[in-house]
Scaffold this motif. Structure first.
Motif, PDB file in Angstrom:
ATOM      1  N   LEU A   1       2.135   2.205  -2.507  1.00  0.00           N
ATOM      2  CA  LEU A   1       1.852   2.649  -3.708  1.00  0.00           C
ATOM      3  C   LEU A   1       0.648   3.497  -3.675  1.00  0.00           C
ATOM      4  O   LEU A   1       0.298   4.348  -4.601  1.00  0.00           O
ATOM      5  CB  LEU A   1       1.911   1.524  -4.885  1.00  0.00           C
ATOM      6  CG  LEU A   1       3.245   0.727  -5.085  1.00  0.00           C
ATOM      7  CD1 LEU A   1       2.796  -0.201  -5.936  1.00  0.00           C
ATOM      8  CD2 LEU A   1       4.300   1.495  -5.289  1.00  0.00           C
ATOM      9  N   THR A   2      -0.272   3.092  -2.763  1.00  0.00           N
ATOM     10  CA  THR A   2      -1.532   3.983  -3.041  1.00  0.00           C
ATOM     11  C   THR A   2      -1.751   4.800  -1.582  1.00  0.00           C
ATOM     12  O   THR A   2      -3.069   5.048  -1.206  1.00  0.00           O
ATOM     13  CB  THR A   2      -2.555   2.763  -2.892  1.00  0.00           C
ATOM     14  OG1 THR A   2      -2.697   1.972  -1.970  1.00  0.00           O
ATOM     15  CG2 THR A   2      -2.561   1.866  -4.181  1.00  0.00           C
ATOM     16  N   THR A   3      -0.827   5.061  -0.871  1.00  0.00           N
ATOM     17  CA  THR A   3      -0.876   6.007   0.263  1.00  0.00           C
ATOM     18  C   THR A   3      -0.351   7.328  -0.141  1.00  0.00           C
ATOM     19  O   THR A   3       0.776   7.507  -0.616  1.00  0.00           O
ATOM     20  CB  THR A   3      -0.264   5.124   1.478  1.00  0.00           C
ATOM     21  OG1 THR A   3      -0.633   4.035   1.783  1.00  0.00           O
ATOM     22  CG2 THR A   3      -0.190   6.164   2.808  1.00  0.00           C
ATOM     23  N   MET A   4      -0.972   8.569   0.180  1.00  0.00           N
ATOM     24  CA  MET A   4      -0.494   9.705   0.167  1.00  0.00           C
ATOM     25  C   MET A   4       1.081   9.869   0.598  1.00  0.00           C
ATOM     26  O   MET A   4       1.090   9.496   1.662  1.00  0.00           O
ATOM     27  CB  MET A   4      -1.445  10.646   0.779  1.00  0.00           C
ATOM     28  CG  MET A   4      -2.644  11.292  -0.107  1.00  0.00           C
ATOM     29  SD  MET A   4      -3.283  12.532   0.983  1.00  0.00           S
ATOM     30  CE  MET A   4      -2.201  13.953   0.781  1.00  0.00           C
ATOM     31  N   THR A   5       1.432  10.722  -0.036  1.00  0.00           N
ATOM     32  CA  THR A   5       3.071  11.017   0.416  1.00  0.00           C
ATOM     33  C   THR A   5       2.998  11.840   1.529  1.00  0.00           C
ATOM     34  O   THR A   5       2.229  12.823   1.614  1.00  0.00           O
ATOM     35  CB  THR A   5       3.965  11.294  -0.876  1.00  0.00           C
ATOM     36  OG1 THR A   5       3.288  12.415  -1.389  1.00  0.00           O
ATOM     37  CG2 THR A   5       3.838  10.341  -1.764  1.00  0.00           C
TER      38      THR A   5
ATOM     39  N   VAL B   1      -8.824  12.300  -0.927  1.00  0.00           N
ATOM     40  CA  VAL B   1      -8.297  11.127  -1.636  1.00  0.00           C
ATOM     41  C   VAL B   1      -8.939  10.081  -0.733  1.00  0.00           C
ATOM     42  O   VAL B   1      -9.359  10.202   0.363  1.00  0.00           O
ATOM     43  CB  VAL B   1      -6.847  11.154  -1.246  1.00  0.00           C
ATOM     44  CG1 VAL B   1      -6.203  11.200   0.260  1.00  0.00           C
ATOM     45  CG2 VAL B   1      -6.110  10.406  -2.156  1.00  0.00           C
TER      46      VAL B   1
ATOM     47  N   PRO C   1      -5.981   4.290   1.391  1.00  0.00           N
ATOM     48  CA  PRO C   1      -4.953   2.961   0.452  1.00  0.00           C
ATOM     49  C   PRO C   1      -5.610   1.943  -0.160  1.00  0.00           C
ATOM     50  O   PRO C   1      -5.386   1.436  -1.174  1.00  0.00           O
ATOM     51  CB  PRO C   1      -3.776   3.066   1.468  1.00  0.00           C
ATOM     52  CG  PRO C   1      -3.804   3.931   2.062  1.00  0.00           C
ATOM     53  CD  PRO C   1      -5.217   4.555   2.210  1.00  0.00           C
TER      54      PRO C   1
ATOM     55  N   LEU D   1      -2.912  24.661   6.961  1.00  0.00           N
ATOM     56  CA  LEU D   1      -2.290  23.398   6.752  1.00  0.00           C
ATOM     57  C   LEU D   1      -1.431  22.853   7.899  1.00  0.00           C
ATOM     58  O   LEU D   1      -1.352  21.834   8.555  1.00  0.00           O
ATOM     59  CB  LEU D   1      -1.522  23.084   5.555  1.00  0.00           C
ATOM     60  CG  LEU D   1      -2.331  23.430   3.979  1.00  0.00           C
ATOM     61  CD1 LEU D   1      -1.351  23.237   2.805  1.00  0.00           C
ATOM     62  CD2 LEU D   1      -3.582  22.251   3.982  1.00  0.00           C
TER      63      LEU D   1
ATOM     64  N   ARG E   1       4.840  14.532   4.176  1.00  0.00           N
ATOM     65  CA  ARG E   1       5.745  15.973   4.443  1.00  0.00           C
ATOM     66  C   ARG E   1       7.025  15.835   3.970  1.00  0.00           C
ATOM     67  O   ARG E   1       7.914  15.553   4.870  1.00  0.00           O
ATOM     68  CB  ARG E   1       5.525  16.604   5.844  1.00  0.00           C
ATOM     69  CG  ARG E   1       4.565  17.351   5.934  1.00  0.00           C
ATOM     70  CD  ARG E   1       4.604  18.066   7.363  1.00  0.00           C
ATOM     71  NE  ARG E   1       5.345  18.968   7.498  1.00  0.00           N
ATOM     72  CZ  ARG E   1       5.489  20.270   6.815  1.00  0.00           C
ATOM     73  NH1 ARG E   1       4.318  20.311   6.042  1.00  0.00           N
ATOM     74  NH2 ARG E   1       6.331  21.259   7.060  1.00  0.00           N
TER      75      ARG E   1
ATOM     76  N   PRO F   1      -2.417   7.002  -5.213  1.00  0.00           N
ATOM     77  CA  PRO F   1      -2.026   8.381  -4.449  1.00  0.00           C
ATOM     78  C   PRO F   1      -0.504   8.407  -4.123  1.00  0.00           C
ATOM     79  O   PRO F   1       0.165   9.268  -3.912  1.00  0.00           O
ATOM     80  CB  PRO F   1      -2.762   8.518  -3.181  1.00  0.00           C
ATOM     81  CG  PRO F   1      -4.068   7.420  -3.761  1.00  0.00           C
ATOM     82  CD  PRO F   1      -3.567   6.667  -4.492  1.00  0.00           C
TER      83      PRO F   1
ATOM     84  N   GLN G   1       0.827  -1.363   0.171  1.00  0.00           N
ATOM     85  CA  GLN G   1      -0.063  -0.149  -0.028  1.00  0.00           C
ATOM     86  C   GLN G   1       0.730   1.508   0.104  1.00  0.00           C
ATOM     87  O   GLN G   1       0.094   2.508   0.044  1.00  0.00           O
ATOM     88  CB  GLN G   1      -1.015  -0.007   1.065  1.00  0.00           C
ATOM     89  CG  GLN G   1      -2.145  -0.993   0.975  1.00  0.00           C
ATOM     90  CD  GLN G   1      -3.364  -1.098   1.751  1.00  0.00           C
ATOM     91  OE1 GLN G   1      -3.153  -0.225   2.674  1.00  0.00           O
ATOM     92  NE2 GLN G   1      -4.417  -1.760   1.720  1.00  0.00           N
TER      93      GLN G   1
ATOM     94  N   LEU H   1      -9.055  15.528   3.709  1.00  0.00           N
ATOM     95  CA  LEU H   1      -8.424  14.811   2.491  1.00  0.00           C
ATOM     96  C   LEU H   1      -9.113  14.803   1.276  1.00  0.00           C
ATOM     97  O   LEU H   1     -10.560  14.265   1.399  1.00  0.00           O
ATOM     98  CB  LEU H   1      -7.927  13.411   2.749  1.00  0.00           C
ATOM     99  CG  LEU H   1      -6.905  13.453   4.022  1.00  0.00           C
ATOM    100  CD1 LEU H   1      -6.357  11.944   4.235  1.00  0.00           C
ATOM    101  CD2 LEU H   1      -5.503  14.181   3.596  1.00  0.00           C
TER     102      LEU H   1
ATOM    103  N   GLN I   1      -1.295  20.141  11.026  1.00  0.00           N
ATOM    104  CA  GLN I   1      -0.338  19.310  11.323  1.00  0.00           C
ATOM    105  C   GLN I   1       0.014  19.132  12.671  1.00  0.00           C
ATOM    106  O   GLN I   1       0.681  18.005  13.298  1.00  0.00           O
ATOM    107  CB  GLN I   1       0.842  19.503  10.235  1.00  0.00           C
ATOM    108  CG  GLN I   1       0.697  18.788   8.724  1.00  0.00           C
ATOM    109  CD  GLN I   1       1.317  19.545   7.742  1.00  0.00           C
ATOM    110  OE1 GLN I   1       1.871  20.448   7.770  1.00  0.00           O
ATOM    111  NE2 GLN I   1       0.957  19.120   6.606  1.00  0.00           N
TER     112      GLN I   1
ATOM    113  N   PHE J   1      -9.955  25.316  -5.885  1.00  0.00           N
ATOM    114  CA  PHE J   1      -8.951  24.553  -5.252  1.00  0.00           C
ATOM    115  C   PHE J   1      -7.898  25.527  -4.674  1.00  0.00           C
ATOM    116  O   PHE J   1      -7.077  26.132  -5.266  1.00  0.00           O
ATOM    117  CB  PHE J   1      -8.378  23.362  -6.141  1.00  0.00           C
ATOM    118  CG  PHE J   1      -7.260  22.783  -5.388  1.00  0.00           C
ATOM    119  CD1 PHE J   1      -7.529  22.285  -4.339  1.00  0.00           C
ATOM    120  CD2 PHE J   1      -6.250  22.373  -6.242  1.00  0.00           C
ATOM    121  CE1 PHE J   1      -6.311  21.338  -3.673  1.00  0.00           C
ATOM    122  CE2 PHE J   1      -5.245  21.579  -5.887  1.00  0.00           C
ATOM    123  CZ  PHE J   1      -5.310  20.990  -4.428  1.00  0.00           C
TER     124      PHE J   1
END
Lengths: 469, 469
Positions: A144-148, B118, B121, B102, A150, B321, A142, B116, B106, B207
């Protein structure tokens, strides 16, 4: 400066120059030096390193030091730049010129690409990185599919901070911003300290990629004379900083300069940092070749007292050209760089970062670094030999202490642009000197990339180039 | 417009509104409609799709159409924007405001992130992509250590060109420039058609990422009224284009607008393209949600006749993502975008591109796309139900036809910023309306991301939010 180790080094330098010790000879071991000269281990080692730094010795893994072929005698180094009037040129058109050259190179079928400043894929640890990546994908697909996250993967930022510390730079992992290669880092560095229309000082010649960024950001630049031996002329810079022209930033590649190959001596690095700090001018350092000398050089950032140095770097040339992993330390502009980076391209993907973090933190990294440096030294020597054998008299070459490049000065009247065009017709690509400055000042030069292992094809190509000159 | 399919659709719309057909009821099959109304397959299908587009029917895999809960009746949609005076605001400070929000998000420990845009995952095909990537790494590990190629992997550019064709855009693979997410594409698009100080027209709200780019590039912007139903006011745009102010570009998100959720009807898309072409103004399209409707929408680029539309896109929201794979079609600015992209960050890494190319070219892509769209529809409905149940009367919501977002208008006097701050104290993060415009115009709004599957925790959180309002 006439310290004990210095005297010992001078003693052996004389022996090598007199032929008492010849190329390929085994050099006395460190233990032997300690005994002979009644000095400490540390002094004996320093003497060896001094000779190694001067290109007279080479270290071979598990075999000690050997005397090197004093090749520089065969080809004189490229000549010093003549100082010229200081005026900031608006960089309109240089990017078109560079793009034109790049595009011409792409249209032709190229059999031998000597324009690249990168080693071939097999000289990097592809298998080790690929295995580590496969393992991570099995364990945690996952990613690959998880938001990156900071500004980079925490493990990579920590690993890079540790490596920076070894080179004299104290940086917290949170200060490292991971970028899309050194190119994005340089863009962000320039964006954060300038407004369009501002003037920056750059070396002359300098990496064409920097000239393109300068133009794309609508900046003006002053090109300062840069010595093939000691780098940027601090005298010229001091003069420029004292003029009325407001210089917003000084951009340098202090270690293994592209294309010159020179490394600024430490004392000049310290002086440069102090000079910029005194004038309150941002100092942007492109350190992409900083670890590609035999001993990793100290970056300018190591002398930074007040956060005025922006350090830009990458693992592209050293570890993995396919991953585009760059990073930067933005000093006092950290917060604004983070904002600009987010605005420009968000945070980089995490899978390659975690794999590279693991590798950078392992002993394999240093082994790879040393092996690559040694291979490239052999390449540089072989290329320089071929140039010496096949190019007409009057050719000069600057043989750097590390890295991927040779800088050739052609005999009077020969043109790098004409050689580029003629070579391309024969399937050989080189980088003409005109790419590295706005003026026509370096048309008599060409840059050769030495990544490709030397072989008969290369020898034939350099013979062809020599004939064309 | 009173075509045959339209009349059939109206017939059943009446039946649903009158309660003759109730939520959850099975809708007559297409075959049954053909028989009942003596119409062709195509007409029957069009009628069903019309009702589906209007949110009155839903298609269930292998079971046909069912009547949907007419939820919109419960919560009135967000109100239309009042037109306001047209003047270009310099975007100084909006980026600080957004970054501040933002950053506050955090600093707090967040248990539930509803800010979010998105999906989580697990809603993306992580395993399939990871397996394909492992296979490639076994076969060709040197992809990690090989320099990346011009503007993207040829297979990905070809796969994206085929998908674009399905949506009415004829593009050669060579015209596709692969970028670091849609964000980099939008940066390049704006850089290529503007100079600092220029004015662009944007939607209002829009956005926040676009507002940050506008400010970072030193641009000024005119915010144009944008309807939660039909998108950008073309009347306002026509008026603005006729003023003396030189507008260099119009930037829109025509499909599933963030944050409004609206999709411009096809005829308005066509009109917008024609309007910009007539004025010779660049039209920049952010199509990141373009395939997240039940039926992929046609992008503005499909109507582009003269290369005046710059289409920006990404696989970030739809597929992966973690990979940051964006792309763009730059129309008549193609060559200059390629140069800027090279100058800004070189070419993207190839491994993820080749893996995604394979997936995009396979039937798995469409299956994933449909499944994701259906899951998100269920999420949107459930979130809207919870808002209806727990928020005070006077709350309005815009329920989009696809995508990841709900746009809530709070009752008179309630503030999105205050709700943001109070929710954060309770571990819940939302996006306040003030992020989506320079003015305080949308302070009475909040944006909710619906990626997270609804459950008891979510229900409790929305109850908390409702109480706070």
């Amino acid at each position: 400066m006439s310290t004990l180790y210095h005297r010992i080094a001078e003693h052996y330098r004389g022996a090598i120059q007199a032929g008492a010790l010849r190329s390929g000879d085994r050099f006395p071991s460190v233990r032997e030096l300690m005994r002979r000269h009644e000095v400490s281990l540390s002094t004996a080692l320093q003497a060896c390193r001094r000779l190694e730094d001067d290109g007279l010795l080479e270290a071979r893994a598990r075999s000690g030091y050997f005397v090197r072929h004093p090749r520089r005698a065969a080809l004189p180094p490229a000549s010093e730049a003549a100082p010229r009037a200081i005026d900031a040129a608006a960089y309109v058109g240089i990017s078109e010129h560079i793009s034109g050259i790049l595009a011409r190179g792409q249209r032709h079928a190229v059999e031998l690409n000597l324009a690249l400043a990168v080693a071939p894929p097999a000289m990097y640890p592809a298998e080790a990185l690929a295995r580590a990546m496969q393992r991570r994908l099995r364990l945690a697909p996952q990613v690959l599919t998880t938001m990156t996250r900071r500004h980079g993967h925490p493990l990579l930022r920590a690993a890079l901070a540790r490596r920076a510390l070894e080179r004299g730079v104290a940086a917290a992992p949170e200060q490292i911003v991971v970028t899309q290669g050194c190119t994005e880092a340089m863009n962000l560095a320039l964006r954060v300290v300038t407004q369009p229309g501002d003037t920056v000082a750059v070396e002359s010649p300098t990496f064409y990629g920097l000239l393109q960024i300068v133009e794309a950001l609508g900046l003006r630049a002053i090109e300062l004379p840069t010595s093939p031996k000691t780098g940027l002329s601090l005298e010229a810079l001091a003069f420029a900083l004292d003029q009325r022209t407001a210089i917003r930033a000084v951009v340098v590649q202090p270690t293994l300069h592209n294309p010159l190959g020179c490394t600024m001596p430490d004392e000049r690095k310290a002086e440069l940092v102090a000079l910029c700090a005194a004038h309150g001018v941002a100092l942007i350092e492109d350190d992409i070749y900083g670890e590609m000398t035999a001993q990793p050089a100290r970056p300018l950032k190591a002398w930074d007292q007040d956060g005025g140095v922006i350090h830009c770097n990458s693992l592209n040339k050293l570890l993995a050209p396919g991953l585009r992993l760059g990073w930067m330390l933005a000093g006092r502009w950290q917060a604004r760089v983070e904002m600009l980076k987010y605005t420009q391209s968000r945070f980089p993907e995490e899978l390659p970062q975690s794999v590279v973090a693991e590798y950078v933190d392992s002993p394999a990294y240093d082994r790879h670094r040393r092996r690559l440096a040694e291979q490239l030294r052999v390449h540089r020597d072989a290329y320089a030999d071929l140039v010496a054998a096949h190019f007409p008299s009057g050719t000069r070459v600057t043989l750097p202490d590390g890295g991927l490049l040779l800088w050739l000065q052609l005999p009077d009247g020969a043109s790098g642009d004409r050689l580029f065009a003629a070579a391309l017709e024969r399937g050989i690509k080189i980088a003409p000197g005109s790419m590295f400055s706005t003026g026509a000042r370096f048309d008599g030069f060409v840059r050769l990339g030495v990544g490709r292992p030397p072989d008969d094809t290369l020898a034939a190509a350099l013979r062809t180039l020599g004939t064309l000159v």
